[in-house]
Design a protein around this motif. Sequence first.
Motif, mmCIF file in Angstrom:
data_model
loop_
_atom_site.group_PDB
_atom_site.id
_atom_site.type_symbol
_atom_site.label_atom_id
_atom_site.label_comp_id
_atom_site.label_asym_id
_atom_site.label_seq_id
_atom_site.Cartn_x
_atom_site.Cartn_y
_atom_site.Cartn_z
ATOM 1 N N ALA A 295 -12.292 50.488 -28.156
ATOM 2 C CA ALA A 295 -11.782 51.087 -26.924
ATOM 3 C C ALA A 295 -12.543 52.368 -26.593
ATOM 4 O O ALA A 295 -12.862 52.630 -25.423
ATOM 5 N N ARG A 296 -12.847 53.158 -27.624
ATOM 6 C CA ARG A 296 -13.600 54.391 -27.373
ATOM 7 C C ARG A 296 -15.000 54.069 -26.876
ATOM 8 O O ARG A 296 -15.507 54.716 -25.949
ATOM 9 N N PRO B 35 -5.637 47.719 -22.381
ATOM 10 C CA PRO B 35 -4.351 47.017 -22.455
ATOM 11 C C PRO B 35 -4.207 46.027 -21.303
ATOM 12 O O PRO B 35 -4.832 46.191 -20.249
ATOM 13 N N ARG C 275 6.794 53.217 -27.099
ATOM 14 C CA ARG C 275 5.571 53.741 -27.704
ATOM 15 C C ARG C 275 5.640 55.256 -27.771
ATOM 16 O O ARG C 275 6.165 55.904 -26.859
ATOM 17 N N ALA D 151 -11.109 45.647 -24.171
ATOM 18 C CA ALA D 151 -10.506 46.776 -24.865
ATOM 19 C C ALA D 151 -9.248 47.295 -24.164
ATOM 20 O O ALA D 151 -8.336 47.794 -24.816
ATOM 21 N N ASP E 24 2.922 57.577 -28.054
ATOM 22 C CA ASP E 24 1.895 58.304 -27.308
ATOM 23 C C ASP E 24 1.592 57.562 -26.008
ATOM 24 O O ASP E 24 0.730 56.678 -25.960
ATOM 25 N N GLN F 112 -7.092 53.673 -23.597
ATOM 26 C CA GLN F 112 -5.743 53.493 -24.133
ATOM 27 C C GLN F 112 -5.636 52.266 -25.021
ATOM 28 O O GLN F 112 -4.572 52.000 -25.585
ATOM 29 N N GLY F 113 -6.724 51.506 -25.128
ATOM 30 C CA GLY F 113 -6.740 50.391 -26.069
ATOM 31 C C GLY F 113 -6.810 50.896 -27.500
ATOM 32 O O GLY F 113 -6.768 52.103 -27.769
ATOM 33 N N ASP F 114 -6.911 49.969 -28.424
ATOM 34 C CA ASP F 114 -6.856 50.318 -29.839
ATOM 35 C C ASP F 114 -8.241 50.363 -30.474
ATOM 36 O O ASP F 114 -9.091 49.518 -30.190
ATOM 37 N N GLY F 115 -8.454 51.354 -31.324
ATOM 38 C CA GLY F 115 -9.607 51.379 -32.198
ATOM 39 C C GLY F 115 -10.883 51.898 -31.573
ATOM 40 O O GLY F 115 -10.928 52.364 -30.424
ATOM 41 N N SER F 116 -11.947 51.772 -32.360
ATOM 42 C CA SER F 116 -13.249 52.293 -31.952
ATOM 43 C C SER F 116 -13.834 51.507 -30.784
ATOM 44 O O SER F 116 -14.610 52.047 -30.002
#
Length: 546
Positions: free
Chosen positions: A149-150, A230, A97, A228, A99, A143-147
């Motif tokens: 996770a935020r 990983p 990966r 969310a 990042d 560190q998950g994907d997309g909105s």
Amino acid sequence: MNLSQALLAAAVGLPLLMLLLCASASVRRRLPSWFAIAALPALAAAVGASQSETLTLGHSGFALSFALDTPGALLLGTAALLWVFAGIYAARYVRGREDIDGFVVCWFMALTGSVGVFLAADLIGFYLMLAVLSVGASGLVLQGDGSEARYAGALYLGVALLAEAFVLGGLVLLAQATPHGSLLIRDAAAALPGSPTRDATLLLLLVGLGMKAGMVPLHFWMPHAYRAAPVPAAAVMSGAVVKASVIALVRFLPFAFNDAWPHFGIPFAVLGMFGAFYGVAIGITQSQPKVVLAYSSVSQMGFLVAVIGMGLAAGDPATVVAAAYYAAHHLLVKGTLFLAVGVVVLTGARSLRLVLLPTAVIALGLGGLPLTGGALAKYAAKDLLSGNLASVLAAASSAATTLLMLHFVRCLGAVATTDSNARAPGPLRGAWLAMVVVSLAVPWVLYLRIPVGSLPEALAPAALWSALWPVLVGAALAIGWSRWGKTVPSVPVGDVGGLLRGLQRGGAGAARIAVCTDAFVRGWSVSCLTLLLAALLFGGLLAVAA
């Protein structure tokens, strides 16, 4: 410094050193290979450090103290095992990966805080490590994907900070009541029964730590965060991170003094038992395996809170070890189940049974399947739930957990990859399989080594039957649910937390109106007209007054 103190220092020091080394970008890229190694000193300390030794860092003006006790050793050792094998999984997860910087930093931050809360022997050190743990865990969610996770990371951090505000208030009152200015946790717990602010202190601690344990109705962060994050992050969060609240409850509450506090213990137990059934009721409407496991954690932590509450109501010192043992078993099992999700997603039909069968056995252990660690954990807690109503609810909770876990296994099989020959990479399968063995074997080893119960009594026919029949009832319910449950609508993830989404949208709408209004008022022509009208109004008032 003797051997025990050196082990305590290494347990906290190595992950902290790894965290400090993250300041170098070139070093940071190489640190995933240390994910598993960094947790090994904690495992060594849990096994080899003496419980009579204390490590003090600093001077008389400001010092941090670290020590082990029986519940701390139970949770530190099992958490270290999970961090080791989840670390192997995580190192393979981040390979290739681009990042990975945020993941690496947050992993070591969460590991440092997780080890620290189990070893902290003073109020300041505990709160410091709890804060480090919360920030690191919220970063792992991000560190998950997309909105999603935020949103989940912000929600997790917001609830954590709110909970810690309550905990901080309780710790301040504890410190004020402790004689001779001592900040040691054992001295603070001893001073709590005679504190003039006893009730306020206990209320603040129970609310704050209950929130961190995922008590209903402030549990809604769990499904969002675990979905969310990983897979390796969700494994350590659901297993090790959430147990910070358990170690705090058994250390800060005055179990050692045989004081019965039913006015706090009974309501706490009622809320916990309600959460145990509520988590199942919402979880069986979900189809995503990670979300089902999140609601299982809501349920299991609710049951554990009920055990602690009943122990507080009875003033039973045995609560400390029984609750820690139950939490240690849940820690191992829940971490294993989350790793299983990551393995199954990469596994095809030909190898799927080799993953699902041991996963099903591990999962049913949460319901108390005989000859599993879950049966031992429930037997260790049975005396605390020995009343007529309490024992009935405990058995019903076992049946409900069995229903939810069989639903989880069914949902898990549905997410396998469509490539029938696919197999997960070796390190992922190896880490998961190692945790399967650990989850099955370690609870037996611990049961033989700690004063939590008699093995012959736990294996008596009556005890085995009392563990088996709720599992059979839960299995029957699962068969019925698989046939008729499809007509039940799925509850949105976060359930009551959906109200926050509504408030967020309403707040955003109000903010847009305010911004537009401000922009309109700031216009030159509007400002001049407003000023002219204000001047005319003021002049009119003067004329009337004259």
